[in-house]
Design a protein around this motif. Structure first.
Motif, PDB file in Angstrom:
ATOM      1  N   GLY A  87       0.806  -1.334   0.122  1.00 59.46           N
ATOM      2  CA  GLY A  87      -0.052  -0.185   0.062  1.00 59.46           C
ATOM      3  C   GLY A  87       0.819   1.431  -0.050  1.00 59.46           C
ATOM      4  N   THR A  88       0.583   2.114   0.618  1.00 60.68           N
ATOM      5  CA  THR A  88       1.091   3.687   0.648  1.00 60.68           C
ATOM      6  C   THR A  88       2.046   3.864   1.942  1.00 60.68           C
ATOM      7  N   THR A  89       2.316   2.340   2.630  1.00 60.45           N
ATOM      8  CA  THR A  89       2.894   2.494   3.863  1.00 60.45           C
ATOM      9  C   THR A  89       4.329   1.956   3.513  1.00 60.45           C
ATOM     10  N   CYS A  90       5.264   2.058   4.755  1.00 56.31           N
ATOM     11  CA  CYS A  90       6.405   1.314   4.687  1.00 56.31           C
ATOM     12  C   CYS A  90       6.376  -0.143   5.560  1.00 56.31           C
ATOM     13  N   PHE A  91       6.583  -1.088   4.833  1.00 54.60           N
ATOM     14  CA  PHE A  91       6.471  -2.447   5.455  1.00 54.60           C
ATOM     15  C   PHE A  91       7.575  -3.007   4.975  1.00 54.60           C
ATOM     16  N   ASP A  92       8.808  -2.705   5.278  1.00 55.00           N
ATOM     17  CA  ASP A  92      10.016  -3.303   4.867  1.00 55.00           C
ATOM     18  C   ASP A  92      10.081  -4.830   5.334  1.00 55.00           C
TER      19      ASP A  92
END
Length: 172
Positions: free
Chosen positions: A13-18
């Motif tokens: 999505g638009t998040t940071c989910f490394d």
């Protein structure tokens, strides 16, 4: 898919989910996806700083590519054989409405993790599979997509009738 092309589409999505991007970029996860018959891995990395390793698919490995953002991921979802997504409700519902098999990976770093409740409820109803970044390999290894049940399509008729009644129109 044409020519045996089976795409796994990953979205954060638009998040940071490394943690999710790192999990799917792990060689044993990619090997397991390949063993399950997938040929391509397309990763939407959002605002993350971790950059996955691109691959042209040599030596029987997955073709791997990534991008940051797109105005719409609907086409990516439509062309996918499997979607692996963060637990955002928009991504979840867009995927299940299109009837695509879905693994939702819960971001445990979020403070208010109401998203995990949605993912776990839909997993319990067998509309999707639910994982954590550290359990993604095992979820893929154990997955039986035939056990998933389609998400029922929404029926707008009751809402339309209520609006019509409110506006003073007769029921049909």
């Amino acid at each position: 898919m044409e020519g045996g092309k089976r795409v796994v589409f990953v979205t954060v999505g638009t998040t940071c989910f490394d943690a999710l991007v790192k999990a799917v970029d792990n060689p044993i996860v990619k090997q397991q996806l390949s063993a399950k018959g997938y040929s391509h891995l397309l990763i939407q990395i959002g605002r993350g700083s971790y950059i996955p390793i691109k691959s042209e698919g040599e030596d029987g490995c997955l073709v791997v590519d990534y991008f940051t953002f797109s105005s719409s991921i609907a086409d990516n979802i439509r062309s996918a054989s499997l979607v692996i997504s963060h637990a955002g409700s928009g991504s979840i519902f867009e995927t299940v409405r299109l009837g695509k098999p879905l693994i939702v990976v819960v971001n445990e770093d979020l403070m208010d993790n109401h998203q995990s409740e949605l993912a776990e409820e839909l997993a319990e109803r067998k509309h999707l599979l639910c994982a954590r970044p550290q359990t993604l390999y095992q979820t893929i290894s154990d997955m039986n997509l035939d056990s998933l049940t389609p998400y029922p399509p929404a029926d707008a008729q009751p809402a339309a009738k209520l609006i019509n009644r409110f506006l003073g129109f007769p029921d049909d």
